[in-house]
Design a protein around this motif. Structure first.
Motif, PDB file in Angstrom:
ATOM      1  N   ARG A   1       0.820  -1.209   0.000  1.00  0.00           N
ATOM      2  CA  ARG A   1       0.000   0.000   0.000  1.00  0.00           C
ATOM      3  C   ARG A   1       0.859   1.266   0.000  1.00  0.00           C
ATOM      4  O   ARG A   1       0.531   2.266  -0.621  1.00  0.00           O
ATOM      5  CB  ARG A   1      -0.935  -0.037   1.221  1.00  0.00           C
ATOM      6  N   GLY A   2       1.983   1.220   0.699  1.00  0.00           N
ATOM      7  CA  GLY A   2       2.889   2.372   0.743  1.00  0.00           C
ATOM      8  C   GLY A   2       3.444   2.698  -0.636  1.00  0.00           C
ATOM      9  O   GLY A   2       3.541   3.872  -1.020  1.00  0.00           O
ATOM     10  N   PHE A   3       3.820   1.671  -1.377  1.00  0.00           N
ATOM     11  CA  PHE A   3       4.330   1.899  -2.732  1.00  0.00           C
ATOM     12  C   PHE A   3       3.230   2.457  -3.626  1.00  0.00           C
ATOM     13  O   PHE A   3       3.475   3.335  -4.450  1.00  0.00           O
ATOM     14  CB  PHE A   3       4.899   0.592  -3.313  1.00  0.00           C
ATOM     15  N   MET A   4       2.011   1.961  -3.435  1.00  0.00           N
ATOM     16  CA  MET A   4       0.880   2.460  -4.209  1.00  0.00           C
ATOM     17  C   MET A   4       0.671   3.953  -3.933  1.00  0.00           C
ATOM     18  O   MET A   4       0.409   4.727  -4.851  1.00  0.00           O
ATOM     19  CB  MET A   4      -0.373   1.667  -3.860  1.00  0.00           C
ATOM     20  N   ALA A   5       0.794   4.357  -2.682  1.00  0.00           N
ATOM     21  CA  ALA A   5       0.646   5.770  -2.331  1.00  0.00           C
ATOM     22  C   ALA A   5       1.750   6.613  -2.978  1.00  0.00           C
ATOM     23  O   ALA A   5       1.491   7.726  -3.452  1.00  0.00           O
ATOM     24  CB  ALA A   5       0.667   5.943  -0.812  1.00  0.00           C
ATOM     25  N   LEU A   6       2.966   6.083  -3.029  1.00  0.00           N
ATOM     26  CA  LEU A   6       4.067   6.810  -3.687  1.00  0.00           C
ATOM     27  C   LEU A   6       3.803   6.990  -5.177  1.00  0.00           C
ATOM     28  O   LEU A   6       4.072   8.059  -5.739  1.00  0.00           O
ATOM     29  CB  LEU A   6       5.394   6.080  -3.478  1.00  0.00           C
ATOM     30  N   VAL A   7       3.265   5.960  -5.816  1.00  0.00           N
ATOM     31  CA  VAL A   7       2.911   6.064  -7.236  1.00  0.00           C
ATOM     32  C   VAL A   7       1.826   7.118  -7.414  1.00  0.00           C
ATOM     33  O   VAL A   7       1.888   7.953  -8.322  1.00  0.00           O
ATOM     34  CB  VAL A   7       2.473   4.700  -7.809  1.00  0.00           C
ATOM     35  N   GLY A   8       0.834   7.101  -6.521  1.00  0.00           N
ATOM     36  CA  GLY A   8      -0.229   8.101  -6.582  1.00  0.00           C
ATOM     37  C   GLY A   8       0.305   9.517  -6.431  1.00  0.00           C
ATOM     38  O   GLY A   8      -0.095  10.433  -7.161  1.00  0.00           O
TER      39      GLY A   8
END
Length: 113
Positions: free
Chosen positions: A42-49
């Motif tokens: 989820r953290g990586f997804m937030a960084l992509v966002g």
């Protein structure tokens, strides 16, 4: 070019905000499932966002940076979709990559601005 820039901005602001905040739950759930199937959290997804939002804003504030950043994000998304999914899931990334590269072609590089 204004239409392409506007479409990319809308797409990446929407996609990035969903990844970052989860405000559109059905879309967020699908996106999170994709990231988890790729071995990403989820953290990586937030960084992509966050990168998507910054790239969309940079299209208008720092044009020589925005289009290349969105092209790199789209290329990364395409690579993951082609590696882990079918090519059909990669179609949006193909479209945004093409449009971003078109903007790169028509926007002076950052060092010339």
């Amino acid at each position: 070019m204004l239409l392409i820039k506007s479409l990319l901005t809308l797409f990446f602001l929407l996609a990035g905000s969903v990844k970052l905040t989860g405000w559109l739950r059905p879309v967020f759930t699908v996106q999170l499932d994709y990231f988890r199937s790729y071995g990403l959290n989820r953290g990586f997804m937030a960084l992509v966002g966050l990168a998507e939002i910054l790239g969309a804003l940079a299209l208008w504030l720092i044009p020589g940076l925005g289009a290349p950043l969105l092209a790199m994000i789209s290329l990364g998304a395409l690579a993951y979709h082609l590696r882990f999914d079918s090519w059909k899931e990669g179609v949006p990334a193909m479209v945004t990559l093409g449009l971003s590269l078109l903007l790169c072609w028509h926007t002076p590089p950052l060092w010339l601005v």
